[in-house]
Design a protein around this motif. Structure first.
Motif, short mmCIF file in Angstrom:
data_model
loop_
_atom_site.label_atom_id
_atom_site.label_comp_id
_atom_site.label_asym_id
_atom_site.label_seq_id
_atom_site.Cartn_x
_atom_site.Cartn_y
_atom_site.Cartn_z
N LYS A 58 -3.92 7.93 9.87
CA LYS A 58 -3.62 8.97 10.86
C LYS A 58 -2.24 9.57 10.60
CE LYS A 58 -6.37 7.95 14.94
NZ LYS A 58 -6.45 7.12 16.11
N LYS A 59 -1.28 8.68 10.31
CA LYS A 59 0.09 9.14 10.04
C LYS A 59 0.10 10.07 8.82
CE LYS A 59 2.44 4.96 11.46
NZ LYS A 59 3.06 3.75 10.91
N ARG A 63 0.86 -1.18 0.00
CA ARG A 63 0.00 0.00 0.00
C ARG A 63 0.89 1.23 0.00
NH1 ARG A 63 -2.57 -3.68 -0.79
NH2 ARG A 63 -4.47 -4.47 0.17
N LEU A 64 0.66 2.10 -0.96
CA LEU A 64 1.36 3.39 -0.96
C LEU A 64 0.34 4.45 -0.60
CD1 LEU A 64 3.64 3.19 -4.14
CD2 LEU A 64 4.41 3.26 -1.77
N TYR A 65 0.48 5.00 0.59
CA TYR A 65 -0.47 6.00 1.08
C TYR A 65 0.03 7.41 0.79
CZ TYR A 65 -2.88 2.39 3.78
OH TYR A 65 -3.60 1.28 4.16
N GLY A 66 -0.91 8.27 0.52
CA GLY A 66 -0.57 9.66 0.30
C GLY A 66 -1.77 10.55 0.52
N PHE A 67 -1.66 11.78 0.08
CA PHE A 67 -2.80 12.69 0.19
C PHE A 67 -2.96 13.48 -1.10
CE2 PHE A 67 0.87 14.90 1.96
CZ PHE A 67 0.84 16.14 1.33
N VAL A 74 4.74 21.42 -0.91
CA VAL A 74 3.79 21.21 -2.01
C VAL A 74 3.54 22.54 -2.74
CG1 VAL A 74 1.46 20.43 -2.63
CG2 VAL A 74 2.71 19.26 -0.82
N GLU A 75 3.38 23.60 -1.97
CA GLU A 75 3.18 24.93 -2.58
C GLU A 75 4.37 25.31 -3.46
OE1 GLU A 75 0.62 26.96 -2.91
OE2 GLU A 75 -0.45 25.33 -1.91
N ASP A 76 5.58 25.04 -2.96
CA ASP A 76 6.79 25.35 -3.73
C ASP A 76 6.82 24.55 -5.03
OD1 ASP A 76 7.58 27.09 -1.80
OD2 ASP A 76 9.07 25.75 -0.88
N PHE A 77 6.36 23.30 -4.94
CA PHE A 77 6.32 22.46 -6.14
C PHE A 77 5.36 23.06 -7.16
CE2 PHE A 77 3.91 19.09 -8.35
CZ PHE A 77 4.91 18.59 -9.16
N ILE A 93 1.10 14.05 8.72
CA ILE A 93 2.15 14.58 7.83
C ILE A 93 1.56 15.65 6.90
CG2 ILE A 93 3.69 13.94 5.91
CD1 ILE A 93 3.90 11.14 7.45
N ARG A 94 0.36 15.35 6.37
CA ARG A 94 -0.29 16.30 5.45
C ARG A 94 -0.49 17.66 6.10
NH1 ARG A 94 -4.99 18.66 4.09
NH2 ARG A 94 -5.94 18.00 6.05
N SER A 95 -0.87 17.65 7.36
CA SER A 95 -1.18 18.93 8.01
C SER A 95 0.06 19.65 8.56
CB SER A 95 -2.22 18.73 9.11
OG SER A 95 -1.80 17.69 9.95
N THR A 96 1.23 19.07 8.38
CA THR A 96 2.46 19.73 8.80
C THR A 96 2.74 20.93 7.88
OG1 THR A 96 3.31 17.59 9.47
CG2 THR A 96 4.94 19.34 9.20
#
Lengths: 145, 172
Positions: free
Chosen positions: A123-124, A86-90, A138-141, A128-131
């Motif tokens: 949860k993890k 499983r590759l999790y992301g947001f 992400v904005e810089d990207f 991480i997403r809310s950091t």
């Protein structure tokens, strides 16, 4: 902690792209584990990324979570699946220039034998997403696109 | 733009065509649900053989493609097309796109039926499109691709079931 974004596919696609989140943070494992996969697994996962990018719906291969699941806490989370991997992301949309452009930021890898989602993984990802530093990466990207 | 990964070798392109074929079987096996074991029983082969085909579809024989499709009440067509991407920068077109176009054209069984559908559509005007991903349904662009010839893809179609599922979980 420093975070960076590395494009995987779709950097120039008009609608969607998949990227890795990079960091020295030990919880960010998606890229390192992906790189260790053999070519067949990598190509199969890339194909699944491309299916999502193309707008295809295939819940056995990838999906998110809607408001009705886990009280809507993980509606930004997303997973790509292959065998036990499983590759999790947001998911994150580019709000300013092209609101229709969306990236899936892959964060962590997990292995599981059953179909039920293991909530601590979500949860993890959500933590991480809310950091702030991750959001800035992400904005810089997006800015560099 | 760098070339798509399937342009590295014939083996890579074939692997992707195989994956696209398996993706269609996987979708068909979602509903009604069918496991690899049940498919193996239907095909009269070991479950390990089914897993081998699903996990490594790059070398699958045409005969196997037909056999597996038929076990799921599907037929197979090999479609070649020209997508104005001779260097394969963008990768192959998903066979589901061809299937959806065929279904949107009322599943013509021959060129007469296709012509009749086209004439009918010209009389009525195009069907309104309102989905967010309306590009998937663009009629002219895709039929033009179907009409031309070049790389190939394997498409399987079930005349009774399939429609575009867009249940939007985690999607825009």
């Amino acid at each position: 902690m420093k975070y960076e974004i590395e494009p995987v596919i779709g950097e120039y696609h008009p609608r969607r792209g998949v990227v890795f989140l990079l960091s020295s943070d030990g919880k960010i494992t998606a890229k390192a584990i992906f790189e260790d996969f053999d070519k067949k697994i990598k190509d199969t996962l890339i194909t699944r990324f491309e299916y999502w990018q193309s707008g295809k719906v295939h819940k056995k291969y990838f999906h998110g979570w809607d408001q009705s699941e886990y009280k809507g806490k993980y509606t930004n989370c997303f997973v790509f699946k292959l065998h036990t991997h499983r590759l999790y992301g947001f998911l994150r949309s580019r709000i300013k220039k092209h609101p229709s452009y969306q990236v899936c930021v892959l964060v962590l890898h997990s292995e599981k034998e059953d179909w039920e989602t293991y909530e601590p993984d979500l949860k993890k990802v959500e933590t991480i997403r809310s950091t702030l530093a991750v959001q800035k990466a992400v904005e810089d990207f997006f800015r560099g696109k | 733009m760098k070339p798509h990964w399937t342009s590295h070798s014939i083996k890579d392109f074939s692997f992707r065509v195989g994956l696209d074929f398996i993706a269609q079987l996987d979708k068909k096996m979602e509903y009604p649900p069918m496991s690899h074991s049940e498919l193996a029983t239907k095909l009269n082969v070991d479950k390990s053989r089914v897993s081998q085909v699903f996990n490594d579809p790059g070398k699958v024989k045409l005969e196997t493609i037909v056999k597996y499709s038929q076990a799921l009440n599907l037929k197979v067509a090999i479609v070649t097309y020209e997508d104005d991407d001779p260097e394969n920068l963008k990768g192959p077109i998903d066979p589901e796109i061809f299937r959806i176009c065929w279904e949107k054209a009322d599943k013509p069984r021959d060129f007469w039926a296709f012509e009749e559908h086209h004439e009918e559509e010209m009389k009525q005007g195009p069907e309104p499109i309102s989905t967010a991903d309306s590009r998937l349904y663009m009629y002219g662009e895709l039929t033009q691709q179907v009409a031309n010839v070049a790389p190939f893809t394997v498409g399987v179609g079930d005349e009774s079931q399939i429609r575009l599922q867009r249940n939007a979980v985690g999607q825009v």
